[in-house]
Design a protein around this motif. Structure first.
Motif, PDB file in Angstrom:
ATOM      1  N   THR A 213       0.845  -1.188   0.000  1.00 25.82           N
ATOM      2  CA  THR A 213       0.000   0.000   0.000  1.00 25.82           C
ATOM      3  C   THR A 213       0.882   1.240   0.000  1.00 25.82           C
ATOM      4  OG1 THR A 213      -1.635  -1.222   1.299  1.00 25.82           O
ATOM      5  CG2 THR A 213      -1.854   1.177   1.221  1.00 25.82           C
ATOM      6  N   LEU A 214       0.569   2.203  -0.852  1.00 26.20           N
ATOM      7  CA  LEU A 214       1.355   3.433  -0.944  1.00 26.20           C
ATOM      8  C   LEU A 214       0.750   4.538  -0.078  1.00 26.20           C
ATOM      9  CD1 LEU A 214       2.284   3.292  -4.733  1.00 26.20           C
ATOM     10  CD2 LEU A 214       3.537   2.401  -2.754  1.00 26.20           C
ATOM     11  N   SER A 215       1.230   5.749  -0.233  1.00 26.25           N
ATOM     12  CA  SER A 215       0.929   6.822   0.713  1.00 26.25           C
ATOM     13  C   SER A 215      -0.507   7.319   0.669  1.00 26.25           C
ATOM     14  CB  SER A 215       1.880   8.001   0.474  1.00 26.25           C
ATOM     15  OG  SER A 215       1.756   8.470  -0.867  1.00 26.25           O
ATOM     16  N   SER A 216      -1.229   7.012  -0.410  1.00 26.77           N
ATOM     17  CA  SER A 216      -2.627   7.432  -0.523  1.00 26.77           C
ATOM     18  C   SER A 216      -3.380   6.417  -1.361  1.00 26.77           C
ATOM     19  CB  SER A 216      -2.731   8.812  -1.174  1.00 26.77           C
ATOM     20  OG  SER A 216      -2.326   8.751  -2.540  1.00 26.77           O
ATOM     21  N   LEU A 217      -4.707   6.483  -1.286  1.00 26.93           N
ATOM     22  CA  LEU A 217      -5.520   5.585  -2.104  1.00 26.93           C
ATOM     23  C   LEU A 217      -5.271   5.847  -3.583  1.00 26.93           C
ATOM     24  CD1 LEU A 217      -7.713   3.462  -2.513  1.00 26.93           C
ATOM     25  CD2 LEU A 217      -9.427   5.274  -2.212  1.00 26.93           C
ATOM     26  N   GLY A 218      -5.171   7.114  -3.957  1.00 31.38           N
ATOM     27  CA  GLY A 218      -4.925   7.444  -5.357  1.00 31.38           C
ATOM     28  C   GLY A 218      -3.614   6.871  -5.862  1.00 31.38           C
ATOM     29  N   ALA A 219      -2.557   6.973  -5.043  1.00 27.84           N
ATOM     30  CA  ALA A 219      -1.255   6.436  -5.441  1.00 27.84           C
ATOM     31  C   ALA A 219      -1.300   4.918  -5.549  1.00 27.84           C
ATOM     32  CB  ALA A 219      -0.189   6.868  -4.442  1.00 27.84           C
ATOM     33  N   THR A 220      -2.016   4.271  -4.646  1.00 28.38           N
ATOM     34  CA  THR A 220      -2.108   2.808  -4.685  1.00 28.38           C
ATOM     35  C   THR A 220      -2.918   2.351  -5.890  1.00 28.38           C
ATOM     36  OG1 THR A 220      -2.051   2.838  -2.259  1.00 28.38           O
ATOM     37  CG2 THR A 220      -2.615   0.757  -3.316  1.00 28.38           C
TER      38      THR A 220
ATOM     39  N   TYR B 182      -4.853  -4.358   0.414  1.00 30.15           N
ATOM     40  CA  TYR B 182      -3.962  -3.586  -0.461  1.00 30.15           C
ATOM     41  C   TYR B 182      -4.460  -2.152  -0.630  1.00 30.15           C
ATOM     42  CZ  TYR B 182      -1.484  -2.203  -4.737  1.00 30.15           C
ATOM     43  OH  TYR B 182      -0.726  -1.535  -5.672  1.00 30.15           O
ATOM     44  N   LEU B 183      -5.739  -1.997  -0.923  1.00 27.08           N
ATOM     45  CA  LEU B 183      -6.332  -0.665  -0.980  1.00 27.08           C
ATOM     46  C   LEU B 183      -6.829  -0.309   0.419  1.00 27.08           C
ATOM     47  CD1 LEU B 183      -8.451  -0.986  -4.264  1.00 27.08           C
ATOM     48  CD2 LEU B 183      -6.062  -0.254  -4.024  1.00 27.08           C
ATOM     49  N   GLY B 184      -6.317   0.756   0.966  1.00 28.38           N
ATOM     50  CA  GLY B 184      -6.694   1.148   2.333  1.00 28.38           C
ATOM     51  C   GLY B 184      -5.621   0.842   3.346  1.00 28.38           C
ATOM     52  N   GLY B 185      -4.914  -0.278   3.177  1.00 27.67           N
ATOM     53  CA  GLY B 185      -3.756  -0.573   4.003  1.00 27.67           C
ATOM     54  C   GLY B 185      -4.004  -1.493   5.182  1.00 27.67           C
ATOM     55  N   TYR B 186      -2.956  -2.236   5.515  1.00 25.34           N
ATOM     56  CA  TYR B 186      -2.962  -3.083   6.708  1.00 25.34           C
ATOM     57  C   TYR B 186      -2.161  -2.347   7.785  1.00 25.34           C
ATOM     58  CZ  TYR B 186      -2.820  -7.293   9.584  1.00 25.34           C
ATOM     59  OH  TYR B 186      -2.982  -8.200  10.606  1.00 25.34           O
ATOM     60  N   PRO B 187      -2.790  -1.930   8.887  1.00 33.49           N
ATOM     61  CA  PRO B 187      -2.129  -1.033   9.858  1.00 33.49           C
ATOM     62  C   PRO B 187      -1.176  -1.774  10.793  1.00 33.49           C
ATOM     63  CG  PRO B 187      -4.347  -1.511  10.594  1.00 33.49           C
ATOM     64  CD  PRO B 187      -4.194  -2.206   9.257  1.00 33.49           C
TER      65      PRO B 187
ATOM     66  N   GLU C  29      -9.963  -2.299 -19.751  1.00 34.01           N
ATOM     67  CA  GLU C  29      -8.960  -1.809 -20.702  1.00 34.01           C
ATOM     68  C   GLU C  29      -7.790  -2.770 -20.875  1.00 34.01           C
ATOM     69  OE1 GLU C  29      -7.880   2.036 -19.271  1.00 34.01           O
ATOM     70  OE2 GLU C  29      -9.683   3.017 -20.064  1.00 34.01           O
ATOM     71  N   THR C  30      -7.459  -3.530 -19.831  1.00 36.91           N
ATOM     72  CA  THR C  30      -6.319  -4.461 -19.906  1.00 36.91           C
ATOM     73  C   THR C  30      -6.735  -5.877 -20.276  1.00 36.91           C
ATOM     74  OG1 THR C  30      -6.476  -4.959 -17.534  1.00 36.91           O
ATOM     75  CG2 THR C  30      -5.015  -3.137 -18.202  1.00 36.91           C
ATOM     76  N   GLY C  31      -8.021  -6.206 -20.089  1.00 33.77           N
ATOM     77  CA  GLY C  31      -8.475  -7.577 -20.315  1.00 33.77           C
ATOM     78  C   GLY C  31      -8.063  -8.522 -19.213  1.00 33.77           C
ATOM     79  N   VAL C  32      -7.687  -7.990 -18.043  1.00 32.62           N
ATOM     80  CA  VAL C  32      -7.232  -8.808 -16.914  1.00 32.62           C
ATOM     81  C   VAL C  32      -8.315  -8.860 -15.844  1.00 32.62           C
ATOM     82  CG1 VAL C  32      -5.517  -9.030 -15.069  1.00 32.62           C
ATOM     83  CG2 VAL C  32      -4.814  -8.244 -17.345  1.00 32.62           C
ATOM     84  N   PHE C  33      -8.611 -10.063 -15.378  1.00 32.88           N
ATOM     85  CA  PHE C  33      -9.506 -10.259 -14.234  1.00 32.88           C
ATOM     86  C   PHE C  33      -8.716  -9.885 -12.980  1.00 32.88           C
ATOM     87  CE2 PHE C  33     -11.612 -12.341 -10.800  1.00 32.88           C
ATOM     88  CZ  PHE C  33     -12.933 -12.565 -11.162  1.00 32.88           C
ATOM     89  N   ILE C  34      -9.228  -8.949 -12.197  1.00 34.92           N
ATOM     90  CA  ILE C  34      -8.529  -8.456 -11.012  1.00 34.92           C
ATOM     91  C   ILE C  34      -9.252  -8.923  -9.756  1.00 34.92           C
ATOM     92  CG2 ILE C  34      -7.861  -6.396  -9.710  1.00 34.92           C
ATOM     93  CD1 ILE C  34      -7.777  -4.898 -12.407  1.00 34.92           C
ATOM     94  N   ALA C  35      -8.497  -9.487  -8.825  1.00 36.24           N
ATOM     95  CA  ALA C  35      -9.003  -9.747  -7.477  1.00 36.24           C
ATOM     96  C   ALA C  35      -8.082  -9.007  -6.518  1.00 36.24           C
ATOM     97  CB  ALA C  35      -9.013 -11.233  -7.167  1.00 36.24           C
ATOM     98  N   THR C  36      -8.646  -8.153  -5.695  1.00 33.74           N
ATOM     99  CA  THR C  36      -7.803  -7.385  -4.783  1.00 33.74           C
ATOM    100  C   THR C  36      -8.436  -7.256  -3.412  1.00 33.74           C
ATOM    101  OG1 THR C  36      -6.585  -5.311  -4.473  1.00 33.74           O
ATOM    102  CG2 THR C  36      -8.748  -5.137  -5.510  1.00 33.74           C
ATOM    103  N   GLY C  37      -7.571  -7.308  -2.408  1.00 31.66           N
ATOM    104  CA  GLY C  37      -8.001  -7.020  -1.062  1.00 31.66           C
ATOM    105  C   GLY C  37      -8.123  -5.525  -0.857  1.00 31.66           C
ATOM    106  N   LEU C  38      -9.023  -5.131   0.040  1.00 30.88           N
ATOM    107  CA  LEU C  38      -9.208  -3.710   0.337  1.00 30.88           C
ATOM    108  C   LEU C  38      -9.875  -3.548   1.693  1.00 30.88           C
ATOM    109  CD1 LEU C  38     -12.511  -3.162  -0.238  1.00 30.88           C
ATOM    110  CD2 LEU C  38     -11.730  -3.334  -2.592  1.00 30.88           C
ATOM    111  N   ILE C  39      -9.713  -2.359   2.255  1.00 30.96           N
ATOM    112  CA  ILE C  39     -10.426  -1.995   3.471  1.00 30.96           C
ATOM    113  C   ILE C  39     -11.620  -1.150   3.053  1.00 30.96           C
ATOM    114  CG2 ILE C  39     -10.312  -0.848   5.704  1.00 30.96           C
ATOM    115  CD1 ILE C  39      -8.645  -3.447   5.401  1.00 30.96           C
ATOM    116  N   GLU C  40     -12.795  -1.670   3.360  1.00 32.22           N
ATOM    117  CA  GLU C  40     -14.054  -1.082   2.907  1.00 32.22           C
ATOM    118  C   GLU C  40     -14.754  -0.407   4.078  1.00 32.22           C
ATOM    119  OE1 GLU C  40     -18.354  -2.713   1.136  1.00 32.22           O
ATOM    120  OE2 GLU C  40     -16.819  -4.112   1.836  1.00 32.22           O
ATOM    121  N   LYS C  41     -15.265   0.796   3.859  1.00 24.51           N
ATOM    122  CA  LYS C  41     -16.029   1.458   4.903  1.00 24.51           C
ATOM    123  C   LYS C  41     -17.499   1.521   4.509  1.00 24.51           C
ATOM    124  CE  LYS C  41     -14.358   5.966   3.197  1.00 24.51           C
ATOM    125  NZ  LYS C  41     -13.495   7.108   3.549  1.00 24.51           N
ATOM    126  N   SER C  42     -18.345   1.272   5.477  1.00 19.21           N
ATOM    127  CA  SER C  42     -19.784   1.344   5.258  1.00 19.21           C
ATOM    128  C   SER C  42     -20.414   1.765   6.574  1.00 19.21           C
ATOM    129  CB  SER C  42     -20.342   0.002   4.798  1.00 19.21           C
ATOM    130  OG  SER C  42     -21.724   0.113   4.509  1.00 19.21           O
TER     131      SER C  42
END
Length: 369
Positions: free
Chosen positions: A14-21, A46-51, A120-133
């Protein structure tokens, strides 16, 4: 028709911001696509970060003010996918939930960004993230198909240890497998997050749905992780893809490190998560050995990123999905080997029958048989 598919695991951070990640995710996905990859897994949170290392200023019976500020910063860094606290399931996936007046979407746009990258890439993406609701955070993962967009989402049903302080529990109904077809290959994918993989009944709920690709995004970088992945591959007669982050202490957010003890700050170059991403086959064989202390982001920044390989944190391998059926000659833990006349598993809100496969070909007519 051969059932071969090129898949990949990205060991990133995870990078310094959501946009960068998100920008890094796009760059990694584009590179993977240039290598023929059709399915790509990113790590847990990965998106949101593991603290990692953060205690949020807590002790039994006490909360420090700086810990509440840390939670605020973590909450702001999380992703808003526009789902409900209870999880709306298919209604969220199919965009049936109401949107605000004057808006054409729910959430912060992350879902739409992921769908665009996948398309756009034709790649199936699976990603972990921290979701807020609402006011709660969930450790989640999404499945993003290049043709259909988001086709499913998981929320971790049992956060581990101190994760329970900041993450809510997800519904077991989200253990629903998803199906798709990539490059002419039919897939049934299930996903278990980190120590969910230590839960035997949860694993069985995925096996029961006849998954042939089992995704295991994680934050566990111990040497004991690979034996578990090998067990799952051999037990479920499924391919297993596992992705972890690779992080040094000085790459953590400042809202964590600013409140750390002096001794923790002393060696900022030390790895606090060494990685260990891997790929395992349906007989438990190791297809791509764990890679340690390397991050694909670092290689992508270099002048020569054309030769990125597993040693750089991007594990790419062509797999033959028919190996799953070959393996079931002698064991099918959800079928002939299950003794389902004697043992029963039920999961609240989840149909354990194999989901129908996506079919794009024209069905046979009686005249052609």
């Amino acid at each position: 028709m051969p059932q071969k598919l090129t898949v990949a695991v990205a060991q990133t951070r995870t990078l310094s911001s959501l946009g960068a990640t998100l920008a890094a995710l796009k760059s990694i996905t584009e590179h993977a696509a240039s290598r023929g990859v059709k399915l790509l897994l990113f790590p847990e949170a990965y998106l949101g970060g593991y603290p990692r290392t953060c205690d949020f200023g807590t002790a039994f019976g006490a909360r420090a003010p700086h810990g509440r500020e840390q939670f605020l910063q973590y909450f702001k860094a999380a992703v808003d996918l526009g789902d409900t606290p209870a999880g709306a399931g298919d209604d969220w996936v199919e965009r049936k939930l109401p949107v605000a007046k004057g808006s054409d979407r729910r959430g912060d746009g992350t879902r739409e960004f992921l769908e665009q990258v996948s398309r756009e890439t034709g790649v199936f993406i699976a990603t972990g993230l921290i979701e807020k609701s609402g006011g709660t955070l969930y450790c989640s993962a999404v499945f993003v198909d290049p043709n259909s967009g988001v086709i499913g989402k998981r929320r971790k049903v049992m956060p581990t240890g101190s994760e329970r302080l900041v993450w809510g529990q997800g519904s077991a109904s989200s253990l629903k497998a998803v199906t798709t077809e990539l490059n002419g290959v039919k897939l049934t994918l299930g996903l278990a997050i980190c120590w969910e993989n230590f839960m035997p009944l949860l694993r069985q709920s995925l096996y029961s749905q006849n998954v042939n690709i089992y995704l295991a995004p994680t934050a566990d970088s111990r040497d004991t992780w690979l034996p578990l992945m090998r067990t799952i591959g051999g037990e479920g007669r499924t391919f297993v893809l596992s992705a972890n982050q690779c992080v040094r202490y000085n790459e953590l957010p400042s809202w964590i490190t600013d409140h750390a003890k002096a001794e923790d700050k002393a060696d900022g170059e030390r790895y606090i998560c060494r990685g260990g991403s891997c790929i395992v086959g349906p007989l438990g064989e190791v297809i791509a050995e764990p890679t340690w202390e390397t991050c694909v982001d670092d290689k992508l920044k270099s002048a020569d990123s054309s030769d990125i390989s597993s040693k750089d944190g991007l594990l790419i391998h062509e797999i033959d999905l028919e190996d799953c059926e070959r393996g079931r000659l002698d064991m099918d833990v959800a079928g002939s080997y299950s003794r389902n006349d004697a043992f029963k598993l039920t999961v609240e809100g989840l149909d354990l029958n194999p989901p129908p496969l996506l079919r794009k070909e024209t069905p046979y007519s009686i005249a052609t048989i």
